[in-house]
Design an enzyme around this catalytic site. Structure first.
Site, PDB file in Angstrom:
ATOM      1  N   HIS A 140      21.404  23.958  17.544  1.00 52.73           N
ATOM      2  CA  HIS A 140      20.716  23.784  18.689  1.00 52.73           C
ATOM      3  C   HIS A 140      20.963  25.190  19.735  1.00 52.73           C
ATOM      4  O   HIS A 140      21.848  25.797  19.311  1.00 52.73           O
ATOM      5  CB  HIS A 140      21.017  22.783  19.885  1.00 52.73           C
ATOM      6  N   ALA A 186      43.617  21.917   6.272  1.00 51.46           N
ATOM      7  CA  ALA A 186      42.914  20.580   6.715  1.00 51.46           C
ATOM      8  C   ALA A 186      42.760  20.683   7.924  1.00 51.46           C
ATOM      9  O   ALA A 186      43.440  21.340   9.050  1.00 51.46           O
ATOM     10  CB  ALA A 186      43.826  19.528   6.462  1.00 51.46           C
ATOM     11  N   ARG A 209      49.697  33.195   5.996  1.00 55.13           N
ATOM     12  CA  ARG A 209      50.303  33.896   5.030  1.00 55.13           C
ATOM     13  C   ARG A 209      49.488  34.502   3.869  1.00 55.13           C
ATOM     14  O   ARG A 209      48.487  33.898   3.879  1.00 55.13           O
ATOM     15  CB  ARG A 209      51.593  33.248   4.499  1.00 55.13           C
TER      16      ARG A 209
HETATM   17  C1  COA Z   1      46.750  24.668   3.701  1.00 55.82           C
HETATM   18  C2  COA Z   1      48.156  24.184   3.211  1.00 55.82           C
HETATM   19  C3  COA Z   1      47.999  23.705   1.687  1.00 55.82           C
HETATM   20  C4  COA Z   1      49.254  24.998   3.290  1.00 55.82           C
HETATM   21  O1  COA Z   1      50.476  24.420   3.043  1.00 55.82           O
HETATM   22  P1  COA Z   1      51.902  25.249   3.276  1.00 55.82           P
HETATM   23  O2  COA Z   1      51.644  26.493   2.618  1.00 55.82           O
HETATM   24  O3  COA Z   1      52.947  24.326   2.674  1.00 55.82           O
HETATM   25  O4  COA Z   1      51.736  25.541   4.871  1.00 55.82           O
HETATM   26  P2  COA Z   1      53.394  25.025   5.958  1.00 55.82           P
HETATM   27  O5  COA Z   1      53.294  23.632   5.749  1.00 55.82           O
HETATM   28  O6  COA Z   1      54.385  25.892   5.133  1.00 55.82           O
HETATM   29  O7  COA Z   1      52.707  25.676   7.270  1.00 55.82           O
HETATM   30  C5  COA Z   1      52.887  27.006   7.638  1.00 55.82           C
HETATM   31  C6  COA Z   1      52.569  26.902   9.029  1.00 55.82           C
HETATM   32  O8  COA Z   1      51.074  26.691   9.241  1.00 55.82           O
HETATM   33  C7  COA Z   1      50.709  25.694   9.934  1.00 55.82           C
HETATM   34  N1  COA Z   1      49.524  24.810   9.353  1.00 55.82           N
HETATM   35  C8  COA Z   1      49.674  24.327   8.129  1.00 55.82           C
HETATM   36  N2  COA Z   1      48.602  23.802   7.823  1.00 55.82           N
HETATM   37  C9  COA Z   1      47.746  23.829   9.155  1.00 55.82           C
HETATM   38  C10 COA Z   1      46.603  23.271   9.503  1.00 55.82           C
HETATM   39  N3  COA Z   1      45.944  22.580   8.671  1.00 55.82           N
HETATM   40  N4  COA Z   1      46.224  23.462  10.770  1.00 55.82           N
HETATM   41  C11 COA Z   1      47.008  23.944  11.737  1.00 55.82           C
HETATM   42  N5  COA Z   1      48.136  24.577  11.275  1.00 55.82           N
HETATM   43  C12 COA Z   1      48.602  24.502  10.022  1.00 55.82           C
HETATM   44  C13 COA Z   1      52.127  25.018  10.045  1.00 55.82           C
HETATM   45  O9  COA Z   1      52.243  24.172  11.060  1.00 55.82           O
HETATM   46  C14 COA Z   1      53.099  26.070   9.940  1.00 55.82           C
HETATM   47  O10 COA Z   1      53.205  26.641  11.322  1.00 55.82           O
HETATM   48  P3  COA Z   1      54.690  27.169  11.753  1.00 55.82           P
HETATM   49  O11 COA Z   1      55.036  28.521  10.717  1.00 55.82           O
HETATM   50  O12 COA Z   1      54.397  27.666  13.204  1.00 55.82           O
HETATM   51  O13 COA Z   1      55.647  26.103  11.683  1.00 55.82           O
HETATM   52  C15 COA Z   1      48.437  22.713   3.865  1.00 55.82           C
HETATM   53  O14 COA Z   1      48.768  23.067   5.436  1.00 55.82           O
HETATM   54  C16 COA Z   1      47.307  21.848   3.832  1.00 55.82           C
HETATM   55  O15 COA Z   1      46.291  21.968   4.940  1.00 55.82           O
HETATM   56  N6  COA Z   1      47.119  20.926   3.337  1.00 55.82           N
HETATM   57  C17 COA Z   1      46.253  19.922   3.103  1.00 55.82           C
HETATM   58  C18 COA Z   1      45.009  20.314   1.990  1.00 55.82           C
HETATM   59  C19 COA Z   1      44.073  19.184   2.016  1.00 55.82           C
HETATM   60  O16 COA Z   1      43.055  19.011   2.666  1.00 55.82           O
HETATM   61  N7  COA Z   1      44.106  18.388   0.661  1.00 55.82           N
HETATM   62  C20 COA Z   1      43.371  17.083   0.675  1.00 55.82           C
HETATM   63  C21 COA Z   1      41.739  17.719   0.354  1.00 55.82           C
HETATM   64  S1  COA Z   1      41.302  18.678  -0.876  1.00 55.82           S
END
Ligand code: COA
Length: 226
Positions: A140, A186, A209
């Site tokens: 929109h 996510a 990262r």
């Molecule tokens: C993307 C992902 C795989 C990264 O995992 P990771 O490398 O272990 O990341 P970490 O847990 O070490 O987090 C690193 C930083 O990013 C932040 N972060 C991680 N995921 C985040 C998200 N989805 N949204 C916002 N911040 C996020 C953490 O809070 C952390 O912040 P900090 O350093 O200030 O404490 C994971 O966060 C994720 O989203 N997993 C779910 C994947 C998914 O959707 N699976 C199911 C469907 S296919």
């Protein structure tokens, strides 16, 4: 080994629900893949070979526009088809007569929405987690007068490169390019482009990262192909 195998194949009260579920899913997959192909044919959506459907997707292709799906893709639309939690079917639609959606080979989708007014291009092996939305348009107009006048929203092409993984409930907005192998956390909202080989997360998504460099991934893929 034999004991292990017999534990897997002998029907008992412990494994019966799981085995029955596997059988049910196989039946559903067969029926839904045939029906989805018929739907695609009806909407003139091009699909390559061996794509599999779990639940029926929704296709809407405006005349003149194009939707092309590569080989070996997987679409999960039934709420039973992905235990991470699916709240809608996959919906793939073109919103203008000049729009195009191109999906590469070996991509996976769970309850994913792809809505294109200009173009959405996905490379190979792109994984879209549950309830991901990818759109190249605001749908929109921002100004209420333009909305009253029926003017469309802003649009800009979206490009998602090979081996990108979008975490569940991620939203990718207009004009975004996501580089090869990047992972989006996510629930993230991707409103600006992301480079290749990083993890990005948040609202808006920012790089948190770096991942292994692309050459390493290429070598792994070559090794797997041999
Ligand atoms: C993307 C992902 C795989 C990264 O995992 P990771 O490398 O272990 O990341 P970490 O847990 O070490 O987090 C690193 C930083 O990013 C932040 N972060 C991680 N995921 C985040 C998200 N989805 N949204 C916002 N911040 C996020 C953490 O809070 C952390 O912040 P900090 O350093 O200030 O404490 C994971 O966060 C994720 O989203 N997993 C779910 C994947 C998914 O959707 N699976 C199911 C469907 S296919």
């Amino acid at each position: 080994m034999r004991r292990k195998l017999s534990r897997l194949t002998t029907l008992n009260r412990d494994n019966a629900p799981h085995l029955f579920d596997c059988f049910l899913n196989l039946v559903r997959e067969t029926i839904h893949s045939c029906a989805a192909r018929a739907l695609a044919h009806w909407w003139r959506v091009e699909i390559g070979s061996n794509s599999r459907f779990f639940g029926l997707p929704i296709f809407r292709r405006l005349p003149g526009s194009s939707i092309r799906i590569g080989d070996n893709c997987e679409f999960r639309s039934g709420e039973w088809s992905n235990l991470v939690g699916i709240n809608r079917p996959c919906m793939i639609s073109t919103l203008t007569r000049s729009a195009s959606i191109v999906i590469g080979n070996d991509c996976g989708f769970s309850a994913t929405v792809l809505g294109a007014a200009t173009s959405i291009t996905l490379g190979r092996r792109v994984m879209c987690g549950a309830n991901v939305t990818i759109t190249d348009t605001d749908w929109h107009a921002i100004d209420w007068r333009d909305r009253l006048a029926g003017k469309p929203g802003e649009t800009a092409p979206v490009v998602i490169d090979d081996d990108v993984w979008l975490g569940m409930n991620a939203i990718v907005l207009k004009g975004v390019k996501i580089g090869r192998g990047t992972v989006v956390g996510a629930g993230s909202i991707v409103s600006r482009s992301l480079p290749e080989g990083v993890i990005a997360a948040g609202q808006p998504a920012v790089v948190i990262r770096k991942l292994a460099p692309a050459e390493a991934r290429e070598a792994v893929l070559q090794g797997m192909a041999q």
